[in-house]
Design an enzyme around this catalytic site. Structure first.
Site, short mmCIF file in Angstrom:
data_model
loop_
_atom_site.label_atom_id
_atom_site.label_comp_id
_atom_site.label_asym_id
_atom_site.label_seq_id
_atom_site.Cartn_x
_atom_site.Cartn_y
_atom_site.Cartn_z
N HIS A 21 0.85 -1.20 0.00
CA HIS A 21 0.00 0.00 0.00
C HIS A 21 0.88 1.26 0.00
CE1 HIS A 21 -2.56 -2.98 2.43
NE2 HIS A 21 -3.01 -2.99 1.19
N CYS A 126 -14.25 -15.69 -4.49
CA CYS A 126 -13.16 -15.67 -3.52
C CYS A 126 -13.34 -14.45 -2.63
CB CYS A 126 -11.78 -15.64 -4.19
SG CYS A 126 -10.47 -15.38 -2.96
N CYS A 129 -10.25 -12.04 -2.58
CA CYS A 129 -10.13 -11.18 -3.78
C CYS A 129 -11.34 -10.26 -3.88
CB CYS A 129 -10.15 -11.97 -5.08
SG CYS A 129 -8.82 -13.08 -5.39
N CYS A 143 -8.29 -20.63 -4.93
CA CYS A 143 -7.95 -19.35 -5.54
C CYS A 143 -6.42 -19.28 -5.61
CB CYS A 143 -8.49 -18.20 -4.68
SG CYS A 143 -7.62 -16.65 -4.99
N HIS A 146 -4.87 -16.59 -3.11
CA HIS A 146 -5.04 -16.70 -1.66
C HIS A 146 -5.01 -18.12 -1.14
CE1 HIS A 146 -6.67 -12.69 -2.70
NE2 HIS A 146 -5.92 -12.38 -1.67
N LYS A 293 5.69 -14.05 -2.16
CA LYS A 293 4.52 -13.20 -2.03
C LYS A 293 4.35 -12.83 -0.55
CE LYS A 293 -0.31 -13.39 -2.85
NZ LYS A 293 -1.07 -12.63 -3.72
#
Ligand code: MSP
Length: 477
Positions: A21, A126, A129, A143, A146, A293
């Protein structure tokens, strides 16, 4: 005065902010500061996306009312933007009255345009998401992003007639009227359109934590649909002065995983409301941390506040933007932060500034204002390249052009050996050079750049004593 409206994604208020972010918001802030320097009147929007199943689930897990839960997280984001010196114009929350009111009005217009129809949604969703997935997209039934089993849904939904708008959006993307940067993302968007993208659902039947869907209050608006509308509600659409002045958006900054929502769904919604489309969408790559990730389970989520504690806010901004070119996906090497700081800033720019200042002060150099044409040439070259990179929104390369100038100045010192000649032409040229480096760094590291500029100004005005060091980037052991 030209206007420029830049936006960041509004982040899910589902957990504490992380460096992903921070990265996207710093990216927008640097562009915004640059545009402002170029004389544009800016509007820079940020905010939080606060509805949907994911947030409802997380709040419940913590035994908190969803509103209380998102209030706390929105506050975490605000605090982070403050310490990171993000110069935004306004912060929008999707649970605010102004957002909810604007969204309801927009939905009514889309409804009366005849672009919504009733249907049954049967498929997979999902929650992490907040999107519908097809069987093809799953990996071992999960997914892929995730690693979570999607919910099987069968519910009454209201669908948006996306097909109606796809041909005109496709054309606008190809014509560059809606510019998607970089080119690879533009091509990807065209491929998605050409592969036959289905209409999307505008509502959810059983989800309570959302904005009621005006034509049928038993449903709530799908979180993505209302989230996109933040770019209008923050400007007080439809009557607000801000809206009249700043719409359409000049630049949406978004990550690759949410490109489809911005490059296809959002323009279609705007077309249905009969509003001009955004001018540009910049799709930045996502990064992994230490080649993985970021995930809570792996424990490699980097907390920006910890980074700021260690390096300060300007250096954190620099370290995040200088890791990889945002045109692609990249990797952030957490272990490498200190070495990068020492190489680029302490031993690089910082050392250059100290060396130049120390010589001028020690030799009491006469600063005539006359500049060596060699240095003038280097400065011009750096400025041109920097500007070009900024126009292409390539901040990694823009930074590189500043560092090339710094290297050229180092080389000039070594060649001219001012400690032997005490040449005032050489020393004046160096001071001019480092002042330029500081100016070019300003959008990236505003506080450090201002500190350097004030110091240089002090040298020019003979207000700095020989013993006063700038000490911009002390070496870290
Ligand atoms: N709420 C939606 C966006 C709605 S916009 C109308 C959402 N939120 S999010 O919290 O998941 O934030 C996604 C954005 O955060 C990405 O598109 C990107 O800009 C930024 N990043 C999140 N993780 C990131 C990385 N690992 N790397 C780089 N940026 C990342 O999606």
């Amino acid at each position: 005065m030209p206007k420029f409206y830049i936006t960041t994604p509004i982040y899910y208020a589902s957990g504490k902010p992380h460096i992903g972010h921070a990265f996207a918001t710093i990216y927008a802030d640097v562009i915004s500061r640059y545009k402002k320097q170029c004389g544009a009147e800016m509007f820079f929007s940020v905010g939080t996306d606060e509805h949907g199943s994911k947030i409802a689930e997380k709040a419940e897990a913590q035994n908190k009312a969803p509103q209380k839960f998102v209030d706390e997280i929105a506050e975490d984001f605000r605090k982070l933007w403050k310490v990171l010196n993000i110069d935004y114009s306004d912060f929008i929350r999707t649970t605010s009255e102004r957002h909810k009111k604007g969204v309801s009005e927009i939905i009514k217009i889309i409804h009366s345009a005849g672009d919504i129809y009733e249907g049954i949604y049967e498929g997979l969703y999902c929650v992490d998401c907040e999107k519908f997935l097809t069987e093809k997209e799953l990996k071992d039934g999960l997914c892929p992003d995730h690693l979570r089993k999607p919910q099987e849904l069968k519910e009454k939904n209201y669908f948006f007639n996306l097909k109606k708008y796809l041909p005109s959006i496709r054309q606008k993307i190809l014509d560059g009227e809606l510019k998607i940067i970089p080119e690879t993302r533009k091509n990807e968007t065209i491929n998605i359109i050409d592969s036959g993208i289905p209409d999307f659902s505008m509502t959810r039947e059983k989800l309570v934590w959302g904005i009621p869907y005006p034509p049928d209050q038993s449903q709530t608006i799908y979180v993505w649909v209302e989230a996109l509308m933040n770019y209008l509600t923050i400007l007080d659409w439809p009557q607000g002065e801000l809206f009249k002045k700043f719409w359409p958006a000049d630049l949406h900054i978004v990550g690759a995983e949410i490109s489809k929502f911005h490059s296809i769904f959002w323009p279609a919604i705007l077309a249905s409301v009969d509003l001009p489309l955004p001018r540009q969408i910049f799709v930045h790559g996502l990064f992994t941390v230490n080649s993985q990730k970021m995930s809570k389970t792996l424990g490699n989520v980097v907390d920006p506040l910890k980074m700021i504690d260690e390096f300060g806010s300007d250096v954190t901004r620099y370290l995040l933007l200088s890791q990889f070119p945002a045109y692609q996906h990249g990797d952030i090497k957490e272990q490498g932060f200190k070495a990068k700081y020492n190489d680029d800033l302490a031993n690089g720019i910082g050392n250059l500034f100290e060396r130049v200042a120390a010589m001028i002060l020690e030799y009491k150099a006469e600063l005539t204002g006359e500049i060596d044409s060699e240095i003038k040439g280097k400065v011009r070259e750096a400025e041109e390249n920097y500007k070009k990179q900024f126009e292409e929104l390539n901040l990694f390369e823009a930074l590189k052009s500043v560092f090339s100038l710094a290297k050229a100045l180092d080389k000039y010192i070594n060649e001219k050996e001012p400690w032997k000649t005490q040449s005032s032409l050489v020393l004046s040229s160096l001071l001019y050079g480092i002042e330029e480096v500081a100016t070019l760094l300003e959008p990236f590291m505003p506080q450090k750049a201002r500190q350097a500029t004030a110091y240089i100004d002090g040298i020019k005005k003979r207000k700095i004593l020989n013993s006063e060091k700038l000490n911009l980037f002390p070496r870290k052991l």
